[in-house]
Design a protein around this motif. Structure first.
Motif, short mmCIF file in Angstrom:
data_model
loop_
_atom_site.label_atom_id
_atom_site.label_comp_id
_atom_site.label_asym_id
_atom_site.label_seq_id
_atom_site.Cartn_x
_atom_site.Cartn_y
_atom_site.Cartn_z
N GLU A 115 0.83 -1.21 0.00
CA GLU A 115 0.00 0.00 0.00
C GLU A 115 0.87 1.26 0.00
OE1 GLU A 115 -3.48 2.11 2.76
OE2 GLU A 115 -2.79 0.06 3.20
N HIS A 116 1.93 1.26 0.81
CA HIS A 116 2.84 2.41 0.88
C HIS A 116 3.53 2.61 -0.47
CE1 HIS A 116 5.32 5.31 3.15
NE2 HIS A 116 6.29 4.94 2.32
N LEU A 117 3.95 1.52 -1.06
CA LEU A 117 4.62 1.58 -2.36
C LEU A 117 3.69 2.16 -3.42
CD1 LEU A 117 7.37 0.79 -3.60
CD2 LEU A 117 6.37 -1.44 -4.16
N GLU A 118 2.43 1.75 -3.41
CA GLU A 118 1.48 2.22 -4.41
C GLU A 118 1.16 3.71 -4.22
OE1 GLU A 118 -0.73 2.30 -7.72
OE2 GLU A 118 0.62 0.69 -7.04
N ARG A 119 1.10 4.17 -2.95
CA ARG A 119 0.86 5.60 -2.70
C ARG A 119 1.96 6.45 -3.32
NH1 ARG A 119 -0.77 4.15 2.60
NH2 ARG A 119 1.28 4.74 3.41
N ILE A 120 3.20 6.01 -3.18
CA ILE A 120 4.31 6.76 -3.76
C ILE A 120 4.27 6.69 -5.28
CG2 ILE A 120 6.84 6.88 -3.95
CD1 ILE A 120 6.97 5.96 -1.04
N ARG A 121 3.91 5.53 -5.80
CA ARG A 121 3.82 5.38 -7.27
C ARG A 121 2.81 6.37 -7.85
NH1 ARG A 121 5.46 0.80 -9.79
NH2 ARG A 121 5.12 -0.44 -7.89
N GLN A 122 1.73 6.62 -7.15
CA GLN A 122 0.69 7.52 -7.64
C GLN A 122 1.14 8.99 -7.65
OE1 GLN A 122 -2.14 6.55 -9.06
NE2 GLN A 122 -1.45 4.43 -8.69
N THR A 123 2.20 9.32 -6.91
CA THR A 123 2.68 10.70 -6.86
C THR A 123 3.82 10.97 -7.83
OG1 THR A 123 4.34 10.29 -5.13
CG2 THR A 123 2.09 10.79 -4.40
N MET A 124 4.21 9.97 -8.63
CA MET A 124 5.36 10.14 -9.52
C MET A 124 5.06 11.18 -10.60
SD MET A 124 7.93 8.18 -8.63
CE MET A 124 8.86 7.75 -10.10
N PRO A 125 6.01 12.09 -10.86
CA PRO A 125 5.80 13.11 -11.90
C PRO A 125 6.10 12.55 -13.29
CG PRO A 125 7.98 13.36 -10.95
CD PRO A 125 7.32 12.23 -10.20
N GLU A 126 5.78 13.34 -14.31
CA GLU A 126 6.17 12.98 -15.67
C GLU A 126 7.70 13.03 -15.75
OE1 GLU A 126 4.78 14.29 -20.13
OE2 GLU A 126 5.31 15.88 -18.73
N LEU A 127 8.31 11.95 -16.18
CA LEU A 127 9.78 11.85 -16.19
C LEU A 127 10.36 12.35 -17.52
CD1 LEU A 127 10.23 8.48 -14.30
CD2 LEU A 127 10.37 10.81 -13.41
N PRO A 128 11.67 12.62 -17.56
CA PRO A 128 12.27 13.27 -18.73
C PRO A 128 11.99 12.57 -20.06
CG PRO A 128 13.85 13.22 -16.93
CD PRO A 128 12.65 12.45 -16.47
N ALA A 129 12.10 11.25 -20.12
CA ALA A 129 11.89 10.54 -21.39
C ALA A 129 10.45 10.72 -21.87
CB ALA A 129 12.22 9.06 -21.23
N ALA A 130 9.49 10.62 -20.95
CA ALA A 130 8.08 10.79 -21.31
C ALA A 130 7.81 12.22 -21.74
CB ALA A 130 7.19 10.40 -20.13
N LYS A 131 8.41 13.18 -21.04
CA LYS A 131 8.21 14.59 -21.39
C LYS A 131 8.80 14.90 -22.77
CE LYS A 131 8.42 17.58 -18.01
NZ LYS A 131 7.06 18.13 -17.90
N GLN A 132 9.98 14.34 -23.05
CA GLN A 132 10.59 14.56 -24.35
C GLN A 132 9.70 14.01 -25.47
OE1 GLN A 132 14.56 12.98 -24.80
NE2 GLN A 132 14.53 13.19 -27.01
N ALA A 133 9.19 12.80 -25.27
CA ALA A 133 8.30 12.20 -26.28
C ALA A 133 7.06 13.06 -26.49
CB ALA A 133 7.93 10.78 -25.86
N ARG A 134 6.51 13.59 -25.40
CA ARG A 134 5.32 14.44 -25.50
C ARG A 134 5.63 15.75 -26.22
NH1 ARG A 134 3.06 18.38 -22.43
NH2 ARG A 134 4.44 18.07 -20.64
N PHE A 135 6.78 16.34 -25.94
CA PHE A 135 7.15 17.59 -26.60
C PHE A 135 7.28 17.42 -28.11
CE2 PHE A 135 9.26 20.35 -23.04
CZ PHE A 135 8.07 20.30 -22.33
#
Length: 482
Positions: free
Chosen positions: A286-306
């Motif tokens: 449960e603790h692991l999943e809570r942190i997973r839900q707060t993860m930001p958009e990471l550089p590789a994903a942002k680059q692909a989106r740009f």
């Protein structure tokens, strides 16, 4: 013989917690020496450490950021050694049960090629104090403010084959920890440091050569220089019949050389054993999943989106996402200005140049995203030309207006788009340049393009840069070709 370098990095990242990993002492940088170290940091008898939960959470965030296995039961150990700035005589760290298991990152190198670097693991530990030599003639001062600051040590596999690949990897880790918010990544303050393990072997040989470890290098430039020097040193040594010794070396930036510090210890030299004062850290699902839900958009994903959303080329997108604040600034400019390509050009060009010249971060820019977006809007709707836009930017930078519209109005910089007014200026210039007009009309078609530039320059000068360049070119060519 052709040689091949084999490089692995151990990156030490200071985590951005407000207090230390096992005590409530502040981690703020720049305090007077020895004012932020308490009895827990000093390891006085009878004290008990308590694990900082936020440091654990930050370790988890990093692991998720590299798609690594999170070890949901991790153990703190004591690593025993003597050093003047380690008052306890041991460092509390993780050995066999680190918080982050194996993962990998994909890099884009300078030539556009891709490189995958595997990570062996990342573990939590405490930082040591700091030895100060500069201000004490013949003596060493000890500042224990840093003792107990939480570190995440990120250990790569020996997958890199050049100093440039190592720097690309280090920059990726720097970008990632800043995006995740687990560190400020300020290498000048020691928030990120690097140990480089370097060896060489004949090309094609599978067996690894003997490695030397270069300790505590704290800039991208110095990492590249240190690794290149160490590669050359080892090759020269081997080709002259010598033997590379496993040791720890220091990089001297002033002399651009590495020199021996001490023989390299093995794990058994440190007499590791589980810390008797700390229970294993158990992370539930449960603790692991809570942190997973707060993860930001990471550089590789942002680059692909740009590249997809803003139609930027891969190079521009990659440059923009290197810094999270810059990427966010660009997006604000692109949305308010309505032209992503122009926004990228201004953010990476004029704005970046000014920030560099004035030693400012993008967060400190006198021209904010809304101002720059307004400037781009006025370029797009032909209120001002690109050349005039630089004058408007200068004025905004100097604080002469609150917006592009404000500066344009105050300085009377609005572009002339009235056909009659532009024709009048062109007629006047052509009348004063009769010889050049005759030469243009007598010239071959292939040579007229360069000659046209002379007239455009004179017209823009006469209009004080305010005439719409597109209209000038169109009307001028019609008149010259009559």
């Amino acid at each position: 013989m052709e040689w091949e370098a084999v490089i692995g990095l151990e990156v030490h990242v200071q985590l951005a917690t407000k207090s230390k990993i096992f005590s409530g002492s502040s981690t703020a940088f720049g305090a007077e020496p020895n004012t932020q170290a308490n009895v827990i940091d000093l390891g006085l008898p009878g004290i008990l450490p308590v694990v900082n939960e936020e440091a654990v959470n930050m370790g988890i965030r990093f692991g998720l950021g590299i798609n690594a296995k999170i070890n949901q039961r991790n153990v703190f150990d004591r690593k025993n050694y003597f050093y003047p700035d380690l008052p306890k005589g041991y460092q509390t760290t993780q050995l066999d049960h680190p918080i982050v298991g194996a993962g990998e990152v994909e890099l884009t190198l300078e030539d556009g090629s891709r490189k995958t670097v595997r990570l062996h693991h990342a573990h939590l530990e405490e930082d040591a104090g700091k030895s100060l030599h500069e201000d004490y003639s013949g003596m060493t001062g000890i500042d224990l403010n840093r003792a107990g600051t939480p570190l995440l040590e990120i250990v790569s596999e020996p997958d890199m084959r050049s100093a440039k690949e190592a720097v690309a990897y280090l920059k990726y880790i720097h970008t990632l920890v800043c995006y995740l918010g687990v560190s400020d990544g300020d290498m000048s303050q020691g928030s990120m440091r690097c140990d480089a393990n370097v060896s060489v072997r004949p090309k094609g040989q599978e067996k690894l050569g003997t490695r030397a470890e270069i300790k505590n290098v704290n800039s991208f430039k110095f990492v590249e220089r240190a690794i290149n020097h160490e590669i050359e040193r080892q090759i020269d040594l081997l080709e002259s019949g010598g033997t590379v010794v496993q040791e720890t070396r220091l990089y001297d930036a002033d002399k651009d050389e590495t020199r021996s510090m001490r023989s390299k210890e093995e794990a058994n030299d440190y007499r590791y054993f589980p810390c008797p004062d700390l229970l294993p850290v158990v992370i539930d699902d449960e603790h692991l999943e809570r942190i997973r839900q707060t993860m930001p958009e990471l550089p590789a994903a942002k680059q692909a989106r740009f590249t997809a959303e803003y139609q930027l080329n891969e190079y521009d997108a990659n440059r923009l996402v290197e810094d999270r604040t810059t990427a966010n600034f660009f997006e604000q400019v692109a949305k308010s200005g309505g032209d992503a390509k122009l926004a990228a050009n201004w953010v990476m060009g004029e704005l970046a140049s000014r920030l560099n010249n004035d030693s400012l971060t993008i967060s400190e820019s006198p021209v904010n995203a809304e101002m720059l977006g307004g400037l781009i809007t006025r370029i797009r709707d032909n209120t001002i030309s690109g050349k005039i836009a630089k004058q408007v930017f200068d004025a905004l930078w100097s604080g002469e207006g609150q917006s592009a519209d404000d500066v344009i109005e105050k300085k009377g910089l609005k572009q002339v788009t009235d056909t009659g007014a532009i024709e009048a200026i062109i007629d006047e210039v052509l009348a004063n340049c009769a010889d050049q007009v005759a030469n243009y009309r007598a010239a071959e078609e292939s040579k007229r393009g360069k000659m046209l530039g002379f007239f455009v320059g004179q017209i823009m000068k006469a209009s004080k840069g305010k005439a719409n360049p597109g209209m000038v070119n169109q009307i001028l060519k019609q008149k010259l070709d009559q």
